[in-house]
Design an enzyme around this catalytic site. Structure first.
Site, PDB file in Angstrom:
ATOM      1  N   ASP A  45       0.834  -1.205   0.000  1.00  0.00           N
ATOM      2  CA  ASP A  45       0.000   0.000   0.000  1.00  0.00           C
ATOM      3  C   ASP A  45       0.866   1.251   0.000  1.00  0.00           C
ATOM      4  OD1 ASP A  45       0.900  -0.135   2.613  1.00  0.00           O
ATOM      5  OD2 ASP A  45      -1.091  -0.160   3.538  1.00  0.00           O
ATOM      6  N   SER A  46       2.186   1.066   0.065  1.00  0.00           N
ATOM      7  CA  SER A  46       3.115   2.176  -0.155  1.00  0.00           C
ATOM      8  C   SER A  46       2.954   2.758  -1.554  1.00  0.00           C
ATOM      9  CB  SER A  46       4.560   1.702   0.043  1.00  0.00           C
ATOM     10  OG  SER A  46       4.820   0.523  -0.689  1.00  0.00           O
ATOM     11  N   GLU A 183       9.218  -4.423  10.583  1.00  0.00           N
ATOM     12  CA  GLU A 183       9.666  -3.126  10.080  1.00  0.00           C
ATOM     13  C   GLU A 183      10.157  -2.239  11.217  1.00  0.00           C
ATOM     14  OE1 GLU A 183       8.149   0.646   7.311  1.00  0.00           O
ATOM     15  OE2 GLU A 183       6.915  -1.160   7.500  1.00  0.00           O
TER      16      GLU A 183
END
Length: 276
Positions: A45-46, A183
């Site tokens: 979705d980046s 992350e």
């Protein structure tokens, strides 16, 4: 080249064979990365920031994800295509999570989906997995929670946070996730989590102790000249290459150097004489 699957990735972890993952948002990039041997392609979705110019991922819709996932799937001959579930596509209830995961597989041709969150979303992971849809979990810095986290910050530096991350990692594995993305987690903690799990752990800003690594392809290619996250290594200066090529194109057109004779087709003179 044989297709990479959830089973081959599990075998890679067991063999100590590092796993490669990069983002892709379109057919052209997916095909190039696939041909290079990248084993997992993430339709992240980046894309909201990289492709659509948003400030964050929160405005990305299911339709956006389906559109880009379908394009990437066409270009992936061997890589496993994992598509992000966008913000609010799985948060309301388990049933909606399963329905939207199914759309990403049926309409977006994804082979697996990724969602953010730990213990609170284990029922969602379990239900999606029961629907025969492989799930990648995502812990640490979860961009969809950027407002709740107070920005893009490293997670797990304090003992309580570190224990919560390890507990969440064990929980999502138990719920059925076949892989985990970590992350912006301190490297020693990421290595500890990787050792504690049977499923592959893919790091981004989580050190070298993970089973594999993922980066945004445009970051890896040096396509951006602004903010560069600490965990990014540029393997090329693609942005400068594109700019120089575009400048050369503009110069050639304005100077009358392009197109040249070899770039077009001629015709017999007597044919043109008949045109009036």
């Amino acid at each position: 080249m044989a297709r990479h699957t959830v089973l081959t990735l599990r075998r890679q972890k067991q063999a100590g064979d590092r796993i490669t993952m990069l983002t892709a948002y379109d057919y052209t990039m997916a095909r190039l990365l696939d041909e290079a041997g990248v084993e997992m392609l993430l339709v992240g979705d980046s894309l909201g920031m990289v492709m659509l110019g948003y400030e964050d991922t929160l405005s990305v819709t299911m339709e956006d994800m389906i559109h880009h996932s379908r394009a990437v799937a066409r270009g992936a001959a061997s890589a496993l295509v994992v598509t992000d579930m966008p913000f609010m596509s799985y948060h309301v209830c388990v049933e909606e999570a399963v329905r939207n995961a199914g759309r990403l597989v049926r309409e977006g041709h994804a082979q697996a989906v990724k969602l953010e969150g730990g213990t609170d979303f284990c029922p969602h992971i379990a239900a999606i997995t029961r629907a025969s849809i492989p799930v990648v979990a995502h812990l640490g810095l979860t961009p969809q929670s950027v407002n709740a986290l107070g920005g893009y910050r490293v997670q797990g530096r304090e003992a309580r946070q570190a224990q919560a991350l390890l507990d969440d990692a064990r929980a999502v594995q138990q719920a059925g996730a076949f892989a985990l993305v970590l992350e912006c987690v301190p490297a020693p903690l990421a290595a500890r989590i990787t050792q504690a799990l049977d499923i592959p752990v893919i790091g981004i800003g989580a050190g070298a102790g993970c089973d594999g690594q993922v980066l945004v392809a445009q970051d890896m290619l040096g396509m951006f000249s602004g903010f560069r996250p600490r965990f990014v290594r540029r393997f090329a200066e693609g942005g400068e290459l594109v700019r120089k090529a575009a400048e050369a194109y503009c110069h050639a057109v304005k100077a009358g150097e392009f197109p040249a004779e070899e770039h077009g087709w001629g015709m017999e003179d007597d044919v043109l004489e008949k045109v009036y």
